[in-house]
Design a protein around this motif. Structure first.
Motif, PDB file in Angstrom:
ATOM      1  N   PRO A  15       0.793  -1.224   0.000  1.00 54.19           N
ATOM      2  CA  PRO A  15       0.000   0.000   0.000  1.00 54.19           C
ATOM      3  C   PRO A  15       0.827   1.276   0.000  1.00 54.19           C
ATOM      4  N   ASP A  16       1.991   1.274   0.631  1.00 53.56           N
ATOM      5  CA  ASP A  16       2.816   2.487   0.648  1.00 53.56           C
ATOM      6  C   ASP A  16       3.213   2.910  -0.762  1.00 53.56           C
ATOM      7  N   GLN A  19       0.241   4.274  -2.700  1.00 51.85           N
ATOM      8  CA  GLN A  19       0.023   5.665  -2.322  1.00 51.85           C
ATOM      9  C   GLN A  19       1.078   6.576  -2.943  1.00 51.85           C
ATOM     10  N   LEU A  49      -5.154  -3.639  -1.924  1.00 57.37           N
ATOM     11  CA  LEU A  49      -4.433  -2.571  -2.605  1.00 57.37           C
ATOM     12  C   LEU A  49      -5.375  -1.708  -3.445  1.00 57.37           C
ATOM     13  N   CYS A  52      -7.255   1.069  -1.880  1.00 54.79           N
ATOM     14  CA  CYS A  52      -6.471   2.257  -1.536  1.00 54.79           C
ATOM     15  C   CYS A  52      -6.432   3.277  -2.674  1.00 54.79           C
ATOM     16  N   LYS A  59      -7.258   0.981 -12.149  1.00 53.35           N
ATOM     17  CA  LYS A  59      -6.699  -0.226 -11.539  1.00 53.35           C
ATOM     18  C   LYS A  59      -6.664  -1.320 -12.606  1.00 53.35           C
TER      19      LYS A  59
END
Length: 221
Positions: A15-16, A19, A49, A52, A59
Motif C-alpha cells: 500500500p505504501d 500511495q 491494494l 487504496c 486499476k
C-alpha cells in the motif's frame, strides 16, 4: 487525451507504494496475477491494494493466458478498471474477453524487429489499448518486467486504431528520450522503479513520473 503524459506503475505489491504512485500523479496502477513473477499478488492482496486507489486512477490487472474461470474469480473479488493481457491471447480472445467481462482490455505486444509491427496493427483493431513492450527472449521466465527495451525508432511517430502505451526497459533516466523519439503519450514502468525484483521504491516512482510528465513530445497528439 490531454497533453500530459500518462504513467502506469505496474507490479505494485504494497500500500505504501500504491500511495506513492497515486501521490506522484500516476494515472494507472497495475497488479500482477502471474505466479512466476516476483510481483505476483493474491486476489485478497490485490483487493486490499485496489481499495487504496482513489477514483480517477485506473486499476489494471495483468494476466498471462488466464482462463475464463480465473478471470471470473478475479473480477468478482478485485475492483478493477481494466484487464491487461500479457500472454499469447489472440485477437479473437481479446474480443471475447471484452464482451464477457465488460472491462476495457489492454493487449501487450512484444516488439523486437519490424516483423512484429503487423501484430500491433491487428490487436489495435480489437483492443481498447495497446501496450507496446520489448519482446522477451525465447527462454525468459517472464513475459514482461524484464528491464529490456527495444529499438524505439521502429515505432517512431506510429499510431494505431486505439490508444497505446510504451513499455520495456524504461526508467527515470531514459523515459524522456523514449517519449521524444516515439511520440508516446502513455508510458508503463515496473522494474525501472525497483530496488530489487518486486520491491518498488517511492523515490524512484517519483523521479520516473516527474521525468515522464516533463518530457517534451515533438509529435502531434
Amino acid at each position: 487525451m490531454s497533453d500530459a503524459v500518462h504513467v502506469k506503475i505496474c507490479g505494485l505489491t504494497d500500500p505504501d507504494n500504491v500511495q506513492a504512485a497515486v501521490a506522484a500523479g500516476a494515472r494507472y496502477v497495475g497488479f500482477v496475477f502471474f505466479p512466476k513473477s516476483p510481483r505476483n499478488v493474491t486476489f485478497a492482496q490485490a483487493r486490499a491494494l485496489a481499495l487504496c486507489v482513489p477514483e480517477g486512477v485506473a486499476k489494471v490487472a495483468l494476466t498471462v493466458d488466464a482462463d475464463d474461470d480465473m478471470l471470473h474469480a478475479l473480477t468478482q473479488e478485485v475492483p478493477l478498471d481494466m484487464l491487461q493481457l500479457h500472454g499469447h491471447e489472440t485477437p479473437a480472445r481479446v474480443t471475447a474477453l471484452r464482451q464477457r467481462f465488460g472491462l476495457p482490455v489492454m493487449k501487450a505486444v512484444g516488439v523486437a524487429g519490424p516483423e512484429d509491427l503487423a501484430a500491433l496493427d491487428a490487436y489495435g483493431k480489437v483492443a481498447d489499448q495497446l501496450l507496446v513492450d520489448a519482446k522477451p527472449s525465447a527462454d525468459a521466465m517472464l513475459p514482461g518486467g524484464n528491464g529490456l527495451s527495444f529499438d524505439w525508432r521502429l515505432i517512431a511517430g506510429r499510431r494505431w486504431a486505439c490508444p497505446w502505451m510504451l513499455a520495456g526497459g524504461l526508467d527515470a533516466e531514459n523515459v524522456a528520450a523514449a517519449i521524444r523519439l516515439t511520440g508516446a503519450r502513455q508510458v508503463d514502468v515496473s522494474s525501472g522503479v525497483e530496488i530489487a525484483p518486486g520491491k518498488k521504491d517511492a523515490a524512484r516512482i517519483n523521479a520516473f513520473i516527474s521525468a515522464a510528465q516533463s518530457a517534451t513530445n515533438t509529435f502531434p497528439v
